[in-house]
Design an enzyme around this catalytic site. Structure first.
Site, PDB file in Angstrom:
ATOM      1  N   TYR A 106      55.327  36.805  38.068  1.00  0.00           N
ATOM      2  CA  TYR A 106      56.454  36.999  38.995  1.00  0.00           C
ATOM      3  C   TYR A 106      56.059  36.844  40.450  1.00  0.00           C
ATOM      4  CZ  TYR A 106      58.542  39.125  34.881  1.00  0.00           C
ATOM      5  OH  TYR A 106      59.013  39.362  33.630  1.00  0.00           O
TER       6      TYR A 106
ATOM      7  N   ARG B 299      29.122  41.003  40.538  1.00  0.00           N
ATOM      8  CA  ARG B 299      30.476  41.524  40.435  1.00  0.00           C
ATOM      9  C   ARG B 299      30.826  42.609  41.436  1.00  0.00           C
ATOM     10  NH1 ARG B 299      31.959  42.894  34.358  1.00  0.00           N
ATOM     11  NH2 ARG B 299      29.992  41.985  33.716  1.00  0.00           N
TER      12      ARG B 299
ATOM     13  N   HIS C 149      35.355  31.706  37.580  1.00  0.00           N
ATOM     14  CA  HIS C 149      35.102  33.118  37.303  1.00  0.00           C
ATOM     15  C   HIS C 149      35.515  33.462  35.879  1.00  0.00           C
ATOM     16  CE1 HIS C 149      34.164  37.056  38.991  1.00  0.00           C
ATOM     17  NE2 HIS C 149      35.237  37.563  38.406  1.00  0.00           N
TER      18      HIS C 149
END
Ligand SMILES: *[C@@H]1O[C@H](CO)[C@@H](O)[C@H](O)[C@H]1NC(C)=O
Ligand SMILES: *[C@@H]1O[C@H](CO)[C@@H](O)[C@H](O)[C@H]1NC(C)=O
Length: 888
Positions: free
Chosen positions: A160, A70, A116
Site C-alpha cells: 500500500y 547487519r 540483501h
C-alpha cells in the site's frame, strides 16, 4: 516500545554473554579470525579438531557476520548494510526526490533480489524507519501513505505504501558526482568517490559505503543490537553537526587544534526529532568523551487552566522513542493502582496541530508535584543510554586502511567526526582523480578539434582526397595535412566524427571556451590531488552547502542547571502542616486541613492520643530546627517527618533524629530556605532557670540531622523555650504566678552558637518561669492562657517594655485556686490560635473572640479543661491559612 525491547535484548545479550563466550576465545579472537580466513581444504579429509575450537570459530563467524553485516552502522556513512542497500536500490530505480512515488514493495523486491538476501519484513522495517520523522533527524526516505506513528502504530503493508528518496538522501548520500552515474558508475567497480563490490551472487555491483557529505551517523543516530554488543547513538542537529565538522576541517587545514571546548560549543548535546528537554549535559559530556553515557530527556510540558476550570498538565513533546500510546497506558495503570495521585483523567488530544497529551488534575492536586511524580515514575522523563559503537575499517600499522577488514569500535564524539573526515577526505581525493582523468581526456580531444578547426579547409580537402576513413585518419595522425600538426588517434577519430555544423564560427568559439574551462578545471583538480588544503576547502564548501539547504533550528532544548533528578522535594507538595511533638518523644506531621475552625469554648478535636508538647505550623518544604532541652539543634526537612493522621501517635523522635531517648524537645522552629539564607532572623533560646540567648539564624545554615550545640548550659539547667525573631520584635517571658516581663529582643546581645545565655528576668523564690515568647510589633494584644482554660487578651500598651532582668508586671489573676499561667502569645485581631491541652485536644479559636481585658482581670473560658487534661499552650495559625480552612 522499540527502545524497551532493545534494552531488554541488550540485557539478555549481556546475561548470555558468559554462557555464549567460548572459553578459549579472548575478546579479540574474531579480529584474528577476520585476518586469517583461509580457503577450505581442496580434498575431502578428516581434520581432527577440538570441539571447543570449532565452537569458538563457528560462533565467531556468526557473531562477526551479525556485527559487521547487519546490526551496526558504518562509522563512515552512518548506515547499516540494509539501509545502504535500500537507498542505493532506490537510486537505481530512479526514485529521485522529484520523480513519482513508487510502491515500497517494488523497492523491497529490488533490495532482496539484488543486494540483501534476508527477510522482506526486516527490509521493509528499515525502509519505514528511514521515513519516520519522529525517528530520523533528517529523513532519508520520503514516504507516501501510512508509515506508522509515534503511538507505536505499525505502518501499512508495503503493497500500500509508496516512497522515493528525500532531497537530503539524494544530495548528502547519493550525489552522482561522488557515486557515479547509475549502472555505468556501478560497473566501474571503482565508483567515483567510493569503492564498489560484487553483490552476493556476483551479478551486480554495490557500493561498500555511501559517500556521505556530512557525518550522517551523528545526524540520524543509530540503534542496533549485535551479538554481545549494542549501539545506541542519539540523533543530532544537522546544523550543529556541520558546524562541528567545519571546525574540525578548518583546524585540520590550518594545522590547528580544535579543542574539546570549541567542539562542545559547536555541538553541545544531541537533538531529538521529537524535541523535549535535555536535562543537564554531564551525561552527554561523558558520552561524548568516552562513548558511553546517559542523556536524560524530559517531555515538554505546561500547566494549563482548562475551560472546565480544572488544571491540567499538557505534554506537547515526548522523549525520543517513547510511544505515546504506551505512555498513556502505563500512566493510566499507575493512576488506577494509586501509584500516581492527583490525576483525574488523561486524554490524547493530539491532532494536526501537533502532540497534546492532557493529564487533567483533581481539584486539590498540586500541579508541580504531580508533574514531578510523572517524571519520576513514567516515561515522561526517560534516559537515553548513549553507546557510540560503529563498524570501522581496520588500519595496519602504517595507518593504511584495509577496506575488506572491519571491526566494531567505540567512538567518542571527536573520533566519530574525525573518522568521517578521513573518509570524506579520501572520497574527495578519489573523485578528484576520477574527474582529473576525465577532464584531461576531454581536453586532449578538444585541443585536437581546435587545431583541426583552425585548418578546416585543409582538413576537408585532405579528407576528400583520402581513399578510406583509415587513410584519412592516418593522414591526420602522420601530420599529412598542411598547417596541422600530427594528432593522436583519439583526436583524429574525433576530428573525423565532426559534423559540418561544427565548422561554423559559433561552434569554433564554443570549443575555445570549453578548452579554457577545462584547463582551469584541470588546474583545480590537480591542486586538489596534491594540496590537502584544497581538499579541506572542498569538504567545507560541501558542508556549508548542506547546512544551508538542510539545517534547521534545534528542537530539543538544553536545560543546563537542572540535573533532571527528581528529588523528594519535587515529589512532595509544599502543603501547610502542623508538626506535633507528643509526650514520650513522638513526632508527627498532620495536614492543617484536618483542623477545622472551631468556635470559642467548644471541645476541640483531639490532635493526638498523647499530650502535645510542641506544635508548629509550617510548609512541608521548610526546614525544621529542632532544639532539645540539652541545647543541641538538629535540622530536618519538614516532609521528612512522617505524616500521621490527627488520631495517630506518630513516629518515635529517635527514628527521625538521632536524639537520646531521655531528651525532650524544647522548640520546633520551622524556617524557610529563604529565611535560612537571609540574615534577618535570630534564634532566641530561654532556659528553665531563666537565661536567654540570641543567635543569628545564619549560624544554623548548614544544619544537618547530626546536630550542633545551640547553647552552653549551666549544670542542671535545660533549654525550655526556643523561638525565631527579627529585630523590632519583643521578648515576653511570663511566670506561673502570672508575672509578665516584656522587652526588645535587642536587649539580648547577639552571640555565637556555642556560648552561654544572659539573665532573662528576676524570679521570686516561689515562682517559676512558665513561658517565653517572641511578639512581633504588629501584634496589638498579648493572649494569656491558664491551665484551667481561662484566657484573655491584654493590650500590649498595658504591658510596656521594661529592662531585661527585672520582675515585670502582673498579667492575670486566677479564677480558680491553684491555677497557673501556662502560656502567652502576641496576637493581632484577625489571628487564629490553636489552644492545646495536655491530653492532645486542639481547639481552633479566632483571637478576637476572646475578650480583651485589663491586666488584673481573670479572663474567660477559652477551652474546656480538667485537672487531668489542663491547657498547656497556644499556637498561632498563620493568617493566610484561615481562608483555606474556612472552605471546608
Ligand atoms: C552533487 O554535487 C555537486 C557538486 O558538489 C553539486 O553541484 C550538486 O548540486 C549535487 N547534487 C545534488 C542533488 O545535491
Ligand atoms: C593549496 O590550495 C589553496 C586553495 O585551496 C591555495 O590557496 C594554496 O596556495 C595551495 N597551496 C599550494 C602549495 O599550492
Amino acid at each position: 516500545m522499540r527502545l524497551l525491547a532493545m534494552l531488554l535484548a541488550a540485557r539478555a545479550a549481556r546475561a548470555l554473554r558468559p554462557a555464549l563466550r567460548p572459553p578459549r576465545a579472548p575478546p579479540q579472537a574474531w579480529r584474528r579470525f577476520a585476518a586469517t580466513q583461509e580457503p577450505p581444504p581442496k580434498e575431502t579429509e578428516i581434520i581432527p579438531i577440538e570441539l571447543e575450537d570449532e565452537m569458538a570459530d563457528s560462533f565467531m563467524k556468526y557473531a562477526l557476520s551479525t556485527i559487521l553485516g547487519r546490526a551496526l552502522p558504518d562509522a563512515r556513512d552512518g548506515l547499516k548494510p540494509v539501509h545502504r542497500r535500500i537507498l542505493f536500490a532506490m537510486r537505481e530505480l530512479k526514485l529521485e526526490p522529484s520523480s513519482q512515488y513508487r510502491k515500497c514493495a517494488r523497492v523491497v523486491g529490488e533490495v532482496l533480489g539484488k543486494f540483501h538476501p534476508h527477510g522482506d519484513s526486516s527490509v521493509y522495517e528499515a525502509l519505514v524507519r528511514m521515513a519516520q520523522d519522529f525517528v530520523m533527524s533528517e529523513r532519508l526516505v520520503d514516504g507516501h501513505g501510512n508509515f506508522g506513528s509515534v503511538d507505536g502504530d505499525p505502518p501499512a503493508a508495503m503493497r500500500y505504501t509508496e516512497s522515493r528518496l528525500t532531497k537530503f538522501a539524494a544530495s548528502a548520500l547519493l550525489n552522482s558526482s561522488d557515486l557515479g552515474q547509475g549502472r555505468a558508475g556501478a560497473s566501474l567497480n571503482g565508483g567515483i568517490g567510493v569503492r564498489f563490490s560484487e553483490n552476493f551472487d556476483a551479478s551486480e555491483y554495490e557500493p561498500d559505503v555511501l559517500p556521505a557529505r556530512l557525518p550522517v551517523l551523528l545526524v540520524n543516530g543509530a540503534q542496533g543490537i549485535a551479538v554481545g554488543m549494542a549501539t545506541n547513538i542519539p540523533p543530532h542537529n544537522l546544523g550543529e553537526v556541520c558546524d562541528a565538522a567545519l571546525g574540525l576541517a578548518k583546524a585540520a587545514k590550518n594545522n590547528e587544534v580544535f579543542d574539546d571546548d570549541a567542539l562542545l560549543r559547536a555541538l553541545p548535546a544531541p537533538d531529538f526529532p521529537t524535541g523535549g528537554l535535555i536535562m543537564g549535559t554531564t551525561g552527554v559530556a561523558r558520552a561524548y568523551a568516552t562513548g558511553s553515557g546517559s542523556v536524560l530527556v524530559r517531555a515538554r510540558t505546561s500547566i494549563e487552566k482548562l475551560r472546565s476550570g480544572r488544571t491540567a498538565i499538557v505534554a506537547t513533546e515526548l522523549p525520543y522513542l517513547v510511544s505515546k500510546a504506551d505512555l498513556l497506558e502505563k500512566t493510566a495503570e499507575a493512576v488506577n493502582n494509586k501509584k500516581l495521585q492527583g490525576i483525574r483523567d488523561l486524554r490524547d488530544e493530539s491532532g494536526r496541530a501537533g502532540m497534546r497529551v492532557v493529564f487533567e488534575l483533581k481539584r486539590d492536586a498540586h500541579p508541580e508535584t504531580v508533574l514531578a511524580n510523572l517524571f519520576k515514575s513514567t516515561r515522561l522523563q526517560a534516559s537515553f543510554p548513549a553507546n557510540l559503537v560503529a563498524v570501522d575499517c581496520i588500519r595496519d600499522e602504517n595507518g593504511v586502511e584495509d577496506p575488506d577488514r572491519k571491526a566494531p569500535v567505540r567512538l567518542t564524539l571527536r573520533s566519530a567526526l574525525e573518522r568521517w573526515m578521513r573518509f570524506r577526505f579520501d572520497c574527495v581525493r578519489r573523485r578528484a582523480s576520477y574527474e582529473e582523468a576525465r577532464a584531461a581526456a576531454r581536453l586532449h580531444i578538444v585541443e585536437g578539434l581546435v587545431l583541426a578547426q583552425a585548418a578546416a579547409d585543409e582538413v576537408v580537402a585532405a579528407v576528400r582526397k583520402s581513399a578510406s576513413p583509415e587513410d584519412a585518419r592516418n593522414l591526420l595522425m602522420n601530420g599529412g595535412v598542411p598547417g596541422l600538426k600530427a594528432l593522436s588517434e583519439t583526436q583524429a577519430r574525433a576530428v573525423l566524427a565532426l559534423t559540418l555544423s561544427r565548422l561554423t564560427s559559433l561552434a569554433a568559439n564554443e570549443l575555445k571556451d570549453e578548452e579554457a574551462d577545462l584547463t582551469q578545471e584541470l588546474a583545480r583538480l590537480r591542486n586538489e590531488l596534491e594540496n590537502d588544503s584544497a581538499v579541506y576547502d572542498r569538504i567545507c564548501g560541501e558542508l556549508e552547502d548542506c547546512k544551508k539547504r538542510f539545517g534547521g533550528p534545534r528542537r530539543s532544548e538544553i536545560v543546563e542547571e537542572d540535573s533532571g533528578e527528581v528529588t523528594e522535594e519535587d515529589t512532595t507538595p509544599n502543603e501547610r502542616s502542623a508538626i506535633l511533638a507528643l509526650a514520650g518523644n513522638y513526632l508527627k506531621r498532620t495536614s492543617l486541613k484536618e483542623f477545622a475552625a472551631q468556635a470559642r469554648g467548644g471541645v476541640g478535636r483531639r490532635a493526638a492520643p498523647l499530650a502535645v508538647e510542641h506544635l508548629a505550623t509550617c510548609r512541608d518544604h521548610d526546614t525544621l530546627l529542632c532544639i532539645t532541652d540539652a541545647g543541641v539543634a538538629y535540622g530536618v526537612r519538614a516532609f521528612k517527618v512522617p505524616q500521621a493522621s490527627r488520631a495517630a501517635r506518630g513516629s518515635p523522635l529517635s527514628r527521625v533524629l538521632p536524639v537520646d531517648a531521655d531528651r525532650s524537645i524544647a522548640g520546633l522552629l520551622p524556617v524557610s530556605q529563604q529565611q535560612l539564607e537571609g540574615d534577618q532572623d535570630y534564634v532566641v533560646l530561654v532556659t528553665k532557670q531563666g537565661l536567654v540567648k540570641r543567635t543569628p539564624l545564619s549560624a544554623y545554615r548548614d544544619m544537618t540531622s547530626r546536630g550542633k550545640i545551640a547553647i552552653r548550659l549551666n549544670e542542671g539547667d535545660a533549654v525550655g523555650w526556643a523561638a525565631l525573631c527579627t529585630l523590632g520584635d519583643s521578648l515576653v517571658v511570663a511566670t506561673a504566678k502570672g508575672m509578665l516581663l516584656k522587652y526588645d529582643v535587642d536587649a539580648v546581645r547577639e552571640t555565637a552558637r556555642a556560648t552561654m545565655g544572659v539573665k532573662a528576668l528576676k524570679l521570686r523564690d516561689d515562682d517559676e518561669l512558665a513561658t517565653a515568647r517572641v511578639v512581633a510589633p504588629d501584634k496589638d494584644h498579648v493572649l494569656v492562657l491558664t491551665a484551667a482554660g481561662y484566657g484573655k487578651r491584654v493590650d500590649v500598651e498595658a504591658v510596656r517594655a521594661r529592662s531585661r532582668a527585672t520582675m515585670g508586671v502582673q498579667a492575670i489573676k486566677f479564677k480558680k485556686e491553684g491555677d497557673v499561667l501556662v502560656d502567652v502569645r502576641g496576637v493581632a485581631d484577625d489571628d487564629e490560635v490553636l489552644v492545646v491541652t495536655s491530653g492532645g485536644t486542639i481547639a481552633r479559636v479566632a483571637a478576637n473572640t476572646i475578650a480583651a481585658q485589663s491586666r488584673t482581670a481573670k479572663g474567660v473560658s477559652v477551652q474546656k479543661s480538667t485537672a487531668k487534661d489542663p491547657c498547656v499552650g497556644i499556637s498561632l495559625v498563620p493568617g493566610d491559612l484561615a481562608g483555606v480552612v474556612a472552605d471546608e
